[in-house]
Design a protein around this motif. Sequence first.
Motif, short mmCIF file in Angstrom:
data_model
loop_
_atom_site.label_atom_id
_atom_site.label_comp_id
_atom_site.label_asym_id
_atom_site.label_seq_id
_atom_site.Cartn_x
_atom_site.Cartn_y
_atom_site.Cartn_z
N HIS A 128 47.97 14.19 37.42
CA HIS A 128 46.53 14.30 37.13
C HIS A 128 46.27 15.39 36.10
O HIS A 128 45.45 15.22 35.21
CB HIS A 128 45.76 14.67 38.41
CG HIS A 128 45.39 13.49 39.24
ND1 HIS A 128 44.60 12.47 38.78
CD2 HIS A 128 45.69 13.18 40.52
CE1 HIS A 128 44.44 11.58 39.74
NE2 HIS A 128 45.09 11.98 40.81
N HIS A 136 52.38 13.60 41.73
CA HIS A 136 51.11 12.89 41.49
C HIS A 136 50.02 13.88 41.04
O HIS A 136 49.31 13.63 40.07
CB HIS A 136 50.71 12.16 42.77
CG HIS A 136 49.36 11.51 42.70
ND1 HIS A 136 49.18 10.20 42.33
CD2 HIS A 136 48.12 12.01 42.94
CE1 HIS A 136 47.88 9.92 42.35
NE2 HIS A 136 47.21 11.00 42.73
N GLU A 164 44.40 7.44 38.88
CA GLU A 164 45.34 7.47 40.00
C GLU A 164 46.68 6.84 39.61
O GLU A 164 47.75 7.36 39.94
CB GLU A 164 44.77 6.74 41.21
CG GLU A 164 43.58 7.43 41.85
CD GLU A 164 43.88 8.87 42.23
OE1 GLU A 164 44.90 9.11 42.90
OE2 GLU A 164 43.10 9.75 41.84
ZN LIG Z 1 45.14 11.34 42.76
#
Ligand SMILES: [Zn+2]
Length: 135
Positions: free
Chosen positions: A73, A69, A86
């Motif tokens: 980003h 994750h 997100e």
């Molecule tokens: Zn995040």
Amino acid sequence: MDSFIRLYSDAISEIASHYEKTISFRRLSRDENNYGDIMGRIGRTVYISDEEVGMIGLTDPEIFAALAHEVGHIVYHTHDWQPDCEQRADMLAAYLGLGSQMIAAIEKILDSRRFSKLTSLLIGRIHFLQNMMRG
Ligand SMILES: [Zn+2]
């Protein structure tokens, strides 16, 4: 962290082939971790706190998902067309086959009640991942 790099760096280079810069990883010591972060990133460095990860009780595959994750980003950061940062970051975890581990990690973070202000955001991430894995 080392095993994450060993297991996933090739796949990440393939999925995010548009991204050519180097991403580094480091452990955050207790002294440095003033805000009790579990994980995060500064520029192109992903950092992780072993203490906080241990307190939340993340398993290795869940840590891999959370690291993916953070990498997400970084590699998708510059695209402002993305609907939600997100979700975009979670997509990388799902592409790596870590979608259900990402959900499990988010559920543990929810259960810890440490980020209660983020509850609706975190639940939204779970729904997004569930839909993505269904589709
Ligand atoms: Zn995040």
